[in-house]
Design an enzyme around this catalytic site. Structure first.
Site, PDB file in Angstrom:
ATOM      1  N   ASN A   9      18.600  29.540 -10.580  1.00 54.65           N
ATOM      2  CA  ASN A   9      19.031  28.991  -9.160  1.00 54.65           C
ATOM      3  C   ASN A   9      19.826  30.166  -8.801  1.00 54.65           C
ATOM      4  O   ASN A   9      21.058  30.367  -9.186  1.00 54.65           O
ATOM      5  CB  ASN A   9      19.950  28.037  -9.706  1.00 54.65           C
ATOM      6  CG  ASN A   9      20.653  27.423  -8.345  1.00 54.65           C
ATOM      7  OD1 ASN A   9      20.412  27.788  -7.307  1.00 54.65           O
ATOM      8  ND2 ASN A   9      21.610  26.514  -8.713  1.00 54.65           N
ATOM      9  N   LYS A  11      21.312  30.423  -6.015  1.00 54.49           N
ATOM     10  CA  LYS A  11      22.460  29.883  -5.134  1.00 54.49           C
ATOM     11  C   LYS A  11      22.292  30.833  -3.453  1.00 54.49           C
ATOM     12  O   LYS A  11      21.186  31.072  -3.271  1.00 54.49           O
ATOM     13  CB  LYS A  11      23.791  29.921  -5.659  1.00 54.49           C
ATOM     14  CG  LYS A  11      23.706  29.091  -7.106  1.00 54.49           C
ATOM     15  CD  LYS A  11      24.995  28.897  -7.699  1.00 54.49           C
ATOM     16  CE  LYS A  11      24.741  28.004  -9.034  1.00 54.49           C
ATOM     17  NZ  LYS A  11      25.886  27.687  -9.760  1.00 54.49           N
ATOM     18  N   HIS A  94      21.821  19.276  -6.727  1.00 52.36           N
ATOM     19  CA  HIS A  94      22.727  20.203  -7.527  1.00 52.36           C
ATOM     20  C   HIS A  94      24.128  19.645  -7.183  1.00 52.36           C
ATOM     21  O   HIS A  94      24.641  19.357  -6.298  1.00 52.36           O
ATOM     22  CB  HIS A  94      22.508  21.614  -7.053  1.00 52.36           C
ATOM     23  CG  HIS A  94      23.182  22.504  -7.954  1.00 52.36           C
ATOM     24  ND1 HIS A  94      24.543  22.755  -7.813  1.00 52.36           N
ATOM     25  CD2 HIS A  94      22.941  23.286  -9.200  1.00 52.36           C
ATOM     26  CE1 HIS A  94      25.040  23.726  -8.689  1.00 52.36           C
ATOM     27  NE2 HIS A  94      24.129  23.925  -9.444  1.00 52.36           N
ATOM     28  N   GLU A  96      26.679  21.261  -6.807  1.00 51.58           N
ATOM     29  CA  GLU A  96      27.422  21.753  -5.429  1.00 51.58           C
ATOM     30  C   GLU A  96      26.772  21.443  -4.052  1.00 51.58           C
ATOM     31  O   GLU A  96      27.718  21.366  -3.227  1.00 51.58           O
ATOM     32  CB  GLU A  96      27.115  23.675  -5.238  1.00 51.58           C
ATOM     33  CG  GLU A  96      27.754  24.473  -6.377  1.00 51.58           C
ATOM     34  CD  GLU A  96      27.145  25.547  -7.081  1.00 51.58           C
ATOM     35  OE1 GLU A  96      26.036  25.892  -6.419  1.00 51.58           O
ATOM     36  OE2 GLU A  96      27.594  25.938  -8.022  1.00 51.58           O
ATOM     37  N   GLU A 166      23.861  19.291 -15.922  1.00 50.11           N
ATOM     38  CA  GLU A 166      24.620  20.203 -15.772  1.00 50.11           C
ATOM     39  C   GLU A 166      25.938  19.725 -15.644  1.00 50.11           C
ATOM     40  O   GLU A 166      26.546  19.184 -14.666  1.00 50.11           O
ATOM     41  CB  GLU A 166      24.293  20.955 -14.483  1.00 50.11           C
ATOM     42  CG  GLU A 166      22.968  21.728 -14.493  1.00 50.11           C
ATOM     43  CD  GLU A 166      22.916  22.714 -13.381  1.00 50.11           C
ATOM     44  OE1 GLU A 166      22.428  23.889 -13.801  1.00 50.11           O
ATOM     45  OE2 GLU A 166      23.337  22.559 -12.180  1.00 50.11           O
ATOM     46  N   GLY A 172      29.250  28.132 -13.755  1.00 46.54           N
ATOM     47  CA  GLY A 172      29.982  29.233 -13.091  1.00 46.54           C
ATOM     48  C   GLY A 172      31.557  29.490 -13.870  1.00 46.54           C
ATOM     49  O   GLY A 172      32.244  30.195 -13.329  1.00 46.54           O
ATOM     50  N   SER A 212      26.631  27.773 -17.538  1.00 53.35           N
ATOM     51  CA  SER A 212      26.936  29.314 -18.063  1.00 53.35           C
ATOM     52  C   SER A 212      25.829  29.368 -19.253  1.00 53.35           C
ATOM     53  O   SER A 212      26.254  30.017 -20.226  1.00 53.35           O
ATOM     54  CB  SER A 212      28.388  28.864 -18.473  1.00 53.35           C
ATOM     55  OG  SER A 212      29.354  28.878 -17.818  1.00 53.35           O
TER      56      SER A 212
END
Ligand code: PGA
Length: 248
Positions: A9, A11, A94, A96, A166, A172, A212
Site C-alpha cells: 500500500n 499510500k 483502510h 486512514e 491491521e 507506521g 509495520s
C-alpha cells in the site's frame, strides 16, 4: 491450501516516474509464483505501473474507490474506471480512510459489494485502536467490522475477499503486533466467517496481517496458521518489499 498474498500500500507516495523506477527495481527480485503479489499505487500512477508490471507476476490494486457506478461525486473514482485500466484489487476501508475520510463500516460494505460486482478483489481492512486493545474489545470489534463488511455478500463471493487485519497502533509506528497477537485476531476473523457462512468458506478466505511488516518479521508472521500474507505500507516503497514477498 490458501495461497499467500502480499500487497504493498503505497499510500500518498510516489509519482508516476518514481513508481516505474520502483517497479523496475523490484521486478527481477519478485519472480516466485508461490505468492500473489500486489502493488497499490495512487490513482494517477496506475497507468504507468500497469505498463511497468507487464510480463511480471505483480498485480495492481487501487487504494480506494466509490461505491456508485458514476455521477456527481467530484474527486472520486468509480469501479469501472479501475477495471478498464486492468486493476485487479482494491483496498477498502483502510484505517486512514476511516479516520480522515469518514469511511464507515457501512460504506465499507457498499464498496465491498460493488468491487465484487465488478470482479475486483476487495482487500477489506479491519483493526482496533490502542485504546480499544487496552479496553479488551479487539476481538468483538474486529468480528463486528468483518460481519458488517460482508453483509449481503454471497458465500461464493466471500471466498474471493481478502481481509487485512491491521491494528491501528501498529501502522507506521514500527510497533508490529507479535505473531501471537496477530494470529489470535486473524483466527477470530476466520471464525466469524465460519459462523456467518461455513467452515468451507472460512478455509478459503485469505486473511492478511498489516502494521509495520518488514523484511525481518515477515517470515515469522506469515508462517502463522491463520496469516495468509501481509498488507505492507512503509516497507513497500523500498526494494525491501521484495524480501517481504520472498519471506521464506
Ligand atoms: P505500515 O502500513 O506497513 O507502514 O505500518 C501498513 C498499512 O497501513 O497498510
Amino acid at each position: 491450501m490458501r495461497k499467500k498474498i502480499v500487497a504493498g500500500n503505497w499510500k500518498m507516495n510516489m509519482t508516476p516516474a518514481k513508481a516505474v523506477e520502483l517497479i523496475d527495481s523490484l521486478k527481477n527480485e519478485i519472480n516466485s509464483n508461490e505468492v500473489d503479489v500486489v502493488v497499490c499505487p495512487p490513482f494517477v500512477c496506475l497507468p504507468a505501473v500497469l505498463e511497468a508490471v507487464k510480463g511480471t507476476n505483480i498485480a495492481v490494486g487501487a487504494q480506494n474507490m466509490h461505491f456508485e457506478e458514476n455521477g456527481a461525486y467530484t474527486g472520486e473514482i468509480a469501479p469501472s474506471m479501475l477495471v478498464e485500466l486492468g486493476v485487479k484489487y482494491v483496498i477498502i476501508g483502510h484505517s486512514e480512510r476511516r479516520q480522515y475520510f469518514a469511511e464507515t463500516d457501512q460504506t465499507v460494505n457498499k464498496k465491498t459489494l460493488k468491487a465484487l460486482e465488478h470482479g475486483l478483489v476487495p482487500v477489506v481492512c479491519v483493526g482496533e485502536s490502542l485504546e480499544e486493545r487496552q479496553q479488551g474489545v479487539t476481538i468483538d470489534l474486529v468480528r463486528l467490522q468483518t460481519k458488517i463488511a460482508l453483509k449481503d455478500v454471497t458465500a461464493e463471493d466471500a471466498k474471493k475477499v481478502v481481509i487485512a487485519y491491521e491494528p491501528i497502533w501498529a501502522i507506521g509506528t514500527g510497533m508490529t503486533a507479535t505473531s501471537a497477537q496477530a494470529e489470535e485476531v486473524c483466527a477470530a476473523i476466520r471464525q466469524v466467517i465460519a459462523e456467518v457462512y461455513s467452515k468451507e468458506v472460512a478455509d478459503e478466505v485469505r486473511v492478511q496481517y498489516g502494521g509495520s511488516v518488514n523484511g525481518g518479521n515477515a517470515n515469522e508472521l506469515f508462517n502463522m496458521g491463520n496469516i495468509d500474507g501481509g498488507l505492507v505500507g512503509g516497507a513497500s516503497l523500498k526494494p525491501e518489499f521484495a524480501s517481504i514477498v520472498n519471506y521464506k
